[in-house]
Scaffold this motif. Structure first.
Motif, PDB file in Angstrom:
ATOM      1  N   ARG A  38      37.752   3.791 -21.313  1.00  0.00           N
ATOM      2  CA  ARG A  38      38.876   4.594 -20.851  1.00  0.00           C
ATOM      3  C   ARG A  38      39.638   5.239 -22.010  1.00  0.00           C
ATOM      4  O   ARG A  38      40.203   6.325 -21.867  1.00  0.00           O
ATOM      5  N   THR A  39      39.678   4.552 -23.149  1.00  0.00           N
ATOM      6  CA  THR A  39      40.493   5.021 -24.278  1.00  0.00           C
ATOM      7  C   THR A  39      39.637   5.453 -25.465  1.00  0.00           C
ATOM      8  O   THR A  39      40.160   5.709 -26.543  1.00  0.00           O
ATOM      9  N   GLN A  77      40.663  -6.868 -25.160  1.00  0.00           N
ATOM     10  CA  GLN A  77      41.503  -5.675 -25.120  1.00  0.00           C
ATOM     11  C   GLN A  77      41.355  -4.910 -26.424  1.00  0.00           C
ATOM     12  O   GLN A  77      41.460  -5.490 -27.502  1.00  0.00           O
ATOM     13  N   LEU A  79      42.056  -0.587 -27.984  1.00  0.00           N
ATOM     14  CA  LEU A  79      42.409   0.807 -27.747  1.00  0.00           C
ATOM     15  C   LEU A  79      41.554   1.662 -28.667  1.00  0.00           C
ATOM     16  O   LEU A  79      41.538   1.468 -29.877  1.00  0.00           O
ATOM     17  N   TYR A  83      42.973   7.020 -27.793  1.00  0.00           N
ATOM     18  CA  TYR A  83      44.359   6.558 -27.878  1.00  0.00           C
ATOM     19  C   TYR A  83      44.908   6.736 -29.286  1.00  0.00           C
ATOM     20  O   TYR A  83      46.040   7.191 -29.471  1.00  0.00           O
ATOM     21  N   ASP A  88      48.825   8.260 -26.349  1.00  0.00           N
ATOM     22  CA  ASP A  88      49.234   8.474 -24.961  1.00  0.00           C
ATOM     23  C   ASP A  88      49.609   7.134 -24.332  1.00  0.00           C
ATOM     24  O   ASP A  88      48.781   6.217 -24.276  1.00  0.00           O
ATOM     25  N   PRO A  89      50.829   6.987 -23.813  1.00  0.00           N
ATOM     26  CA  PRO A  89      51.237   5.710 -23.219  1.00  0.00           C
ATOM     27  C   PRO A  89      50.430   5.325 -21.990  1.00  0.00           C
ATOM     28  O   PRO A  89      50.276   4.140 -21.688  1.00  0.00           O
ATOM     29  N   GLU A  90      49.899   6.335 -21.265  1.00  0.00           N
ATOM     30  CA  GLU A  90      49.084   6.022 -20.094  1.00  0.00           C
ATOM     31  C   GLU A  90      47.772   5.356 -20.512  1.00  0.00           C
ATOM     32  O   GLU A  90      47.269   4.467 -19.822  1.00  0.00           O
ATOM     33  N   LYS A  92      47.441   3.561 -23.186  1.00  0.00           N
ATOM     34  CA  LYS A  92      47.814   2.231 -23.665  1.00  0.00           C
ATOM     35  C   LYS A  92      47.955   1.237 -22.520  1.00  0.00           C
ATOM     36  O   LYS A  92      47.718   0.033 -22.679  1.00  0.00           O
ATOM     37  N   LYS A  93      48.297   1.741 -21.345  1.00  0.00           N
ATOM     38  CA  LYS A  93      48.437   0.865 -20.175  1.00  0.00           C
ATOM     39  C   LYS A  93      47.080   0.408 -19.642  1.00  0.00           C
ATOM     40  O   LYS A  93      47.017  -0.530 -18.838  1.00  0.00           O
ATOM     41  N   ASN A  94      46.006   1.081 -20.065  1.00  0.00           N
ATOM     42  CA  ASN A  94      44.671   0.766 -19.546  1.00  0.00           C
ATOM     43  C   ASN A  94      43.699   0.499 -20.694  1.00  0.00           C
ATOM     44  O   ASN A  94      42.764   1.281 -20.920  1.00  0.00           O
ATOM     45  N   PRO A  95      43.914  -0.576 -21.434  1.00  0.00           N
ATOM     46  CA  PRO A  95      43.041  -0.858 -22.579  1.00  0.00           C
ATOM     47  C   PRO A  95      41.624  -1.198 -22.135  1.00  0.00           C
ATOM     48  O   PRO A  95      41.380  -1.535 -20.971  1.00  0.00           O
TER      49      PRO A  95
END
Length: 228
Positions: A38-39, A77, A79, A83, A88-90, A92-95
């Motif tokens: 995702r990141t 976990q 990033l 990232y 992007d904080p979004e 960071k919410k989805n490591p």
């Protein structure tokens, strides 16, 4: 889906003796699985596994099933590069997490670095003490060579960028020797390497974005003739 026309157009240009691998077709039914980070811009070891299955079908032998590998998680976990570049904080919410699959064979390996291209350094295709994506091969090097417990006399040479790192691990189960060349850093010409290592199968692996990028295309062309 946007990638499929590009893949088809690229494969249509291949010489008739070059066998295309339908990684897209093998991966598509599993699109809801964790195939891409995702990141980060790379695929996961699971995504690379389905590409490996497609490769085996093209090569003419059965792939190992996923349960024949030992699944391990290196980082629960992390990033990735997207990232780090955007913060992007979004994201960071989805490591992400790093899963990897240990093949049922043993191997010893060496790497040759950009700084010391003629000196072999002990290495592994799975570097469990390394961080995040560096678990796969330990990073990117001009040349890596693995000798495995598969005693069939066959050698594969994988030409790749970082996208190919997790895929390289799966080749260990089918070849006595696996040679990995990063076209961005290798200066020796590919034909010389094929001859030097008595290669049976040359495998090119690339992502859609870099396979269509002119700087990468130039580097791949240079690999054919070598560079200073």
């Amino acid at each position: 889906r946007a990638e499929k026309p590009h893949i088809d157009a690229s494969y249509a240009l291949l010489h008739s003796e070059i066998l295309p691998v339908d990684a897209y077709g093998e991966m598509a039914p599993h699109f809801k699985e964790y195939l891409y980070y995702r990141t980060d811009h790379h695929w996961t070891a699971l995504g690379a596994y389905y590409a490996y299955r497609a490769f085996c079908k093209t090569a003419g032998w059965p792939p190992l099933e996923l349960n024949q590998f030992e699944k391990r998680t290196g980082f629960k976990q992390f990033l990735g590069a997207m990232y780090r570049k955007t913060r992007d904080p979004e994201l960071k919410k989805n490591p992400d997490r790093i899963d990897y699959y240990v093949p049922p064979v043993t191997h010893t390996a060496v790497r040759y670095t950009k700084e010391r291209p003629n000196k072999a350094v002990s290495a592994s295709f799975i570097e469990e003490k390394y961080r995040a994506y560096f678990i796969f091969l330990g990073g990117d090097f001009p040349l890596m060579v693995a000798d495995t417990s598969v005693k069939n006399g066959k050698t594969a040479l994988l030409v790749k960028n970082s996208y190919g790192n997790p895929f390289a691990v799966y080749l260990l189960s089918h070849y006595e020797r696996v040679v990995v060349v990063d076209y961005r850093y290798q200066k020796q010409p590919l034909p010389k390497l094929v001859e030097q290592y008595d290669v049976d199968d040359v495998v090119f692996l690339n992502g859609v974005v870099t396979s269509a990028a002119l700087p990468h295309l130039r580097l791949m062309r240079r690999l054919l003739r070598g560079r200073k």
